[in-house]
Write an enzyme that holds these catalytic residues in place. Structure first.
Site, PDB file in Angstrom:
ATOM      1  N   LYS A 115      12.083  -0.007   2.541  1.00  0.00           N
ATOM      2  CA  LYS A 115      11.411   1.252   2.848  1.00  0.00           C
ATOM      3  C   LYS A 115      11.953   1.858   4.144  1.00  0.00           C
ATOM      4  CE  LYS A 115       6.517   2.763   3.082  1.00  0.00           C
ATOM      5  NZ  LYS A 115       5.130   2.224   3.033  1.00  0.00           N
ATOM      6  N   SER A 196       2.136   4.521  -0.052  1.00  0.00           N
ATOM      7  CA  SER A 196       3.268   5.230   0.511  1.00  0.00           C
ATOM      8  C   SER A 196       4.624   4.581   0.178  1.00  0.00           C
ATOM      9  CB  SER A 196       3.127   5.315   2.032  1.00  0.00           C
ATOM     10  OG  SER A 196       3.193   4.029   2.633  1.00  0.00           O
ATOM     11  N   SER A 220      -0.747   0.716   0.068  1.00  0.00           N
ATOM     12  CA  SER A 220       0.588   1.295  -0.047  1.00  0.00           C
ATOM     13  C   SER A 220       1.633   0.398  -0.700  1.00  0.00           C
ATOM     14  CB  SER A 220       1.090   1.738   1.332  1.00  0.00           C
ATOM     15  OG  SER A 220       0.427   2.902   1.729  1.00  0.00           O
TER      16      SER A 220
END
Length: 535
Positions: A115, A196, A220
């Site tokens: 990420k 996310s 997330s």
């Protein structure tokens, strides 16, 4: 971190599907070309390299070609925000090492994506999706990146995410960042991937890498994992280091693996875990278990599992149906179901949690931005808010930054409001919540639906159609939570969650693996233009 945001404000239902960062389009079916690494596991990739059918370089090249065909072209998923320009060089070095000394372990030569809020001190950027950190290079790798490199993984690139890990606006669209645009769900291109860790989930679901690393504050990892038919592990806070990761909350933040199988997620978890002198929370762990020993197909037999019904069931008919079917499988596999085993404090700490996050985000982000040094154009949360206002046509085109301004108004972590909110929310989630119910019924784990099917992408009103799951209580407690595919509703994936006490990852992995092996619900996406409107 969808759960926190949804508790603040639920959006409406006006639908806008976007390409890149702006223009509205109607998604079209874009079948992906055949791919010989489709659904490949870490073990199968190692077997290919051991047999000489592939090398670390050839695997990296195949996945890079797949990214070009599926993420950049074709369905245009926009899950990868940046390719590592050194990936093939690193793969060559690992191939030479394999030839001379043998593999380092299960991740040697395996392409992984991470990420874009996880720092890498290389030629890639680390921006949390924000234009404010473009061209800024962190001074050091995040500790978990060092762990990955030491394990021999090839970091193929960075994944798109909900900007600032979804802690910017109360009505943002999950999977959107100013730098990366809107990530799309590969199971239905007009659907949201959830966030996310949106790009991490979509990349792995679409076979753009062997596995991925996401981060979670509240939902997330598990939410995008379940909406993309993946296994996601949100570990105990302190199992994985947070140093070098753009923060929201030091009391809830953690990285974690996202993979197509429980075995792959367990292998990646073992590589990431370990004590870090720079992260005090990691010193509580007593060594990293070999999670592969938990991969028992008969692991449900005799396990006492509590079904959390109040607050998790009754929110979505199809989700309930799939969860009931999952519970029936567990029972058939020999689990002892305590049903119900409700948690009385499940939704009792909403306001306290958001207070904690606002205080900790300000303190943590200011510390992280200072760590970046003078090369960063923003050195504080106040600077970031000003940057967004100055670049509002790009950063604030669809939604605002009210969570940032609310956080900036908070005082220091010595504030009575903060310390009281932290103490009360933790007590509700731990002693009066998960711990109390598990002790009362002598449980090995708790279970419930992870959430509901993906909702339509909506850059006008933000996320809508979100179905609540157990991410909040596990996140506030800092306890582990695993989601596994449980089936599909109109072609959209739905997951089942196993969660429990601190440091119970081996138990949860055992239960999740046994359920996965008994059901094998995971199937790759078809990049359909929309959901199946007829069953």
């Amino acid at each position: 971190m969808p759960s926190v945001r949804f508790r603040l404000l639920r959006g409406g239902a006006c639908v806008v599907v976007l390409a890149a960062c702006g223009a509205a389009v109607q998604p079209a079916a874009q079948p992906a070309p055949p791919f010989d690494l489709d659904e490949a596991t870490i073990v199968s990739l190692q077997d290919r390299m051991a047999a000489g059918r592939d090398t670390a370089r050839s695997l990296a090249e195949k996945y890079l070609a797949r990214i070009e065909a599926v993420d950049r072209q074709g369905p245009a998923l926009r899950s990868i925000i940046e390719i590592n320009p050194d990936a093939l060089t690193i793969a060559d070095q690992l191939d030479a090492e394999r030839a001379s000394r043998g593999p380092r372990g299960p991740l040697h030569g395996i392409p992984i994506v991470i990420k874009d809020n996880i720092a890498t001190a290389d030629r890639m950027m680390t921006t949390a999706g924000s234009l404010a950190l473009e061209e800024v290079r962190p001074p050091a790798d995040a500790f978990i990146v060092t762990r990955l490199r030491d394990a021999g993984a090839v970091i193929l690139g960075k994944t798109n995410l909900s900007e600032w890990a979804n802690f910017r606006s109360s009505h943002s669209s999950s999977g959107w960042s100013a730098r990366g645009g809107q990530t799309r769900n590969p199971y239905a291109l007009d659907r949201n991937p959830s966030g996310s860790s949106s790009g991490s989930a979509v990349a792995v679901a679409s076979n753009l890498a062997a596995a991925a690393v996401g981060t979670e504050t509240d939902g997330s990892i598990v939410s995008p994992a379940q909406t993309n038919a993946l296994v996601g592990i949100k570990p105990t806070v302190g199992l994985l280091s947070r140093s070098g990761i753009v923060p929201i909350s030091h009391s809830q933040d953690t990285a974690g693996p996202m993979a197509r199988t429980v075995a792959d997620a367990a292998a990646l978890l073992g590589a990431l875990a370990g004590p870090d002198p720079a992260d005090e929370a990691t010193t509580a762990q007593k060594g990293v278990p070999d999670y592969s020993t938990a991969l028992d197909p008969d692991g449900l037999r005799g396990a006492r599992i509590g079904v959390v019904r109040k607050g998790l069931f009754g929110n979505h008919v199809e989700t309930d149906r799939l969860a009931e079917a999952a519970i029936a499988v567990m029972k058939a596999q020999g689990a002892i179901l305590v049903d119900p085993a409700d948690i009385p404090t499940l939704n009792s700490f909403k306001d306290a949690e958001i207070e904690v996050l606002l205080y900790e985000f300000k303190a943590g982000l200011n510390k992280y931005l200072a760590w970046l040094g003078p090369a960063s154009p923003v050195r504080s949360l106040k600077d970031l808010i000003a940057f967004n206002e100055a670049r509002k046509s790009e950063e604030l085109a669809y939604f605002g930054q009210e969570l940032l301004t609310m956080a900036e108004a908070k005082g220091p972590l010595t504030s009575v409001e903060y310390t009281a909110a932290l103490a009360s929310s933790r007590r509700s989630a731990r002693e009066l919540g998960i711990d109390a119910v598990m002790a009362a019924y002598r449980l090995d784990a708790l279970v419930g639906p992870t959430g509901g099917p993906a909702w339509l992408i909506d850059l006008v009103n933000g996320d809508s159609g979100y179905v609540p799951g157990p991410s909040g209580i596990a996140a506030v407690a800092g306890y582990p939570h695993i989601t596994v595919p449980a089936g599909y509703s109109r072609g959209l994936p739905v997951g089942i969650s196993f969660f429990g006490r601190a440091w119970s990852e081996p138990t949860l992995i055992k239960l999740a693996y046994a359920f996965e092996q008994a059901t094998k619900h995971r199937r790759p996406p078809t990049f359909a233009p929309t959901a199946q409107l007829s069953q």
